[in-house]
Design a protein around this motif. Structure first.
Motif, mmCIF file in Angstrom:
data_model
loop_
_atom_site.group_PDB
_atom_site.id
_atom_site.type_symbol
_atom_site.label_atom_id
_atom_site.label_comp_id
_atom_site.label_asym_id
_atom_site.label_seq_id
_atom_site.Cartn_x
_atom_site.Cartn_y
_atom_site.Cartn_z
ATOM 1 N N THR A 99 0.871 -1.179 0.000
ATOM 2 C CA THR A 99 0.000 0.000 0.000
ATOM 3 C C THR A 99 0.907 1.228 0.000
ATOM 4 O OG1 THR A 99 -0.122 0.186 2.424
ATOM 5 C CG2 THR A 99 -1.726 -1.263 1.351
ATOM 6 N N CYS A 100 0.310 2.408 0.067
ATOM 7 C CA CYS A 100 1.109 3.636 0.054
ATOM 8 C C CYS A 100 1.335 4.213 1.449
ATOM 9 C CB CYS A 100 0.429 4.696 -0.811
ATOM 10 S SG CYS A 100 0.358 4.273 -2.560
ATOM 11 N N SER A 101 0.537 3.821 2.419
ATOM 12 C CA SER A 101 0.648 4.405 3.756
ATOM 13 C C SER A 101 0.245 3.385 4.801
ATOM 14 C CB SER A 101 -0.260 5.639 3.875
ATOM 15 O OG SER A 101 -1.623 5.242 3.853
ATOM 16 N N GLY A 102 0.656 3.642 6.031
ATOM 17 C CA GLY A 102 0.257 2.779 7.136
ATOM 18 C C GLY A 102 -1.245 2.764 7.328
ATOM 19 N N SER A 103 -1.891 3.902 7.105
ATOM 20 C CA SER A 103 -3.351 3.948 7.210
ATOM 21 C C SER A 103 -3.995 2.974 6.230
ATOM 22 C CB SER A 103 -3.863 5.368 6.926
ATOM 23 O OG SER A 103 -3.438 6.280 7.918
ATOM 24 N N GLU A 104 -3.517 2.983 4.985
ATOM 25 C CA GLU A 104 -4.063 2.069 3.982
ATOM 26 C C GLU A 104 -3.769 0.617 4.341
ATOM 27 O OE1 GLU A 104 -2.570 3.105 0.142
ATOM 28 O OE2 GLU A 104 -3.348 5.141 0.215
ATOM 29 N N ALA A 105 -2.577 0.367 4.891
ATOM 30 C CA ALA A 105 -2.228 -1.004 5.273
ATOM 31 C C ALA A 105 -3.157 -1.508 6.366
ATOM 32 C CB ALA A 105 -0.769 -1.058 5.743
#
Length: 416
Positions: A99-105
């Motif tokens: 993903t692109c960010s920890g939030s997305e992960a």
């Protein structure tokens, strides 16, 4: 624009410190402002190898000149990184999705957990932060304390409690029962493995086997959020290693790319296969060659650069120095540490008064900033000083940090 004209808050964004820093450049552990003043960065864990790392810059530059595609194509550089990352994880963790960010992960991990468990309820720490998407913000009480019917926060016991594991396991079982009562069931327990928003919870008693048994008995998965704790921050590759558990899903972010936007979820192949057979997940920019070139540079440098020895050594020097200063100044405080993730809990210094401890922490953050050392605060009442420098911090920089705390305690009149 003058410093005085800079906004301290714009929309949902906030700047750090009463006098925000206007950055001109940054290298290693040093941030230089537009006036040419250097500041020791003891807070940013994104540039894990230091700011403006030349190896990362060169790797990204080379990939941008080689290829710039989205994730619909197979690329051996991406495959090589995935293999090297998975080799550092428990054997049952067989696949990784970028993903692109920890939030997305964390958002994707929640989707996978809900599909796998056929439940929607989530258990989190009382002050947890796991991201800013709709799904992750809903399980982040630190962003908004508004109750969510499918989320049950639990209080994290004191790190010094000998029965830490039993206490937390009992609370997780009670939370799972509450989620059943509400009709959600338990999809997952999500924990930042250093419980940073709780004030950095680390120590010999902080173990989780009975806690994870409680989650599994309820039909849920354990999602280890390594976005802050991963990549040698704690002196080991992953924070969960010190907790005595193997997660069902692992999420990564922040330091993974050393400043480039890349993150991931890793887990068993069968879990992703089952999920992917009925639900599509696609991310245009995640897992593309340029950000993964940065991530591969971070991984190789950490793996081959002696950080397994250096981070524990540096952490001991930092923790010991901070503890000595506090004792010398007559400040009762609890220093909790995992590698170079350090929390100084100031509540004992004011008789447990959370509000006063938060005020003291805020004053110390500003005093240290005035001494050109950057730290922050976290935990209950924001009463815990949060220190997490880039892993390349030198002994001289550690001593400077310790000296800044010593001087700052005097500046705010905290000694005696």
């Amino acid at each position: 624009m003058s410093d005085d004209a800079l906004p301290r808050r714009a929309g949902t964004y906030r700047t750090f410190y009463a006098e925000p820093i206007r950055v001109a450049s940054a290298h290693g552990c040093t941030i230089t402002d537009v006036h040419g003043v250097d500041h020791l960065d003891a807070y940013n864990n994104v540039p894990v190898l230091g700011h403006s790392h030349p190896g990362i810059a060169a790797a990204v530059h080379a990939e941008l000149l080689r290829v710039n595609t989205h994730t619909r194509y197979v690329d051996e550089h991406v495959d090589d990184y995935a293999a090297d990352l998975l080799a550092l994880l428990p054997q049952h963790i067989e696949d990784v999705v970028f993903t692109c960010s920890g939030s997305e992960a964390n958002d994707l991990a929640l989707q996978v957990a809900a599909y796998t468990s056929m439940a929607t309820g989530v258990i989190v720490a009382r002050r947890a932060y796991h991201g800013t998407t709709s799904a992750t913000a809903a399980i982040s009480p630190s962003l908004s304390p508004a109750p969510r019917d499918h989320v049950v926060p639990v209080d994290i016991p004191s790190a010094s409690a000998p029965d830490f594991e039993a206490q937390l396991a009992a609370r997780v079982r009670a939370a799972a029962a509450e989620l059943d009562r509400r009709g959600h069931g338990t999809a997952a327990l999500v924990l930042d493995t250093t419980m940073t928003s709780e004030g950095i919870v680390a120590g010999e008693h902080v173990r989780l086997p009975a806690v994870i048994d409680a989650v599994h008995d309820a039909g849920g998965l354990f999602i280890a959020d390594e976005v802050q704790a991963g990549f040698y921050r704690t002196g080991a590759w992953w924070g969960f290693e010190a907790l005595g558990v193997a997660p069902d899903l692992v999420t990564f972010g922040k330091p993974m790319g050393g400043g480039m936007p890349v993150a991931a979820v890793a887990g068993p192949r069968v879990v992703f296969s089952d999920f992917g057979a009925s639900q599509r997940y696609f991310n245009t920019f995640a897992g593309t060659p340029a950000p993964l070139a940065a991530a591969h540079t971070v991984l190789r440098t950490l793996r081959d650069g002696g950080f397994g020895e250096r981070v524990p050594e540096a952490g001991r020097r930092l923790g010991g120095g901070l503890t000595e200063v506090l004792a010398a100044e007559g400040i009762e405080a609890e220093v909790r540490r995992a590698g170079l993730m350090v929390g100084i809990d100031l509540r004992p210094a004011v008789g447990g008064d959370e509000r006063r401890a938060g005020e003291l922490a805020a004053a110390l953050v500003e005093a240290m900033r005035a001494r050109r050392v950057l730290v922050s605060r976290t935990g209950p009442g924001d009463a815990v000083l949060k220190i997490r420098p880039p892993l390349v911090i030198t002994d001289a920089e550690i001593d400077r940090l310790v000296d800044a705390l010593r001087g700052s305690l005097g500046d705010v009149g905290a000694g005696g």
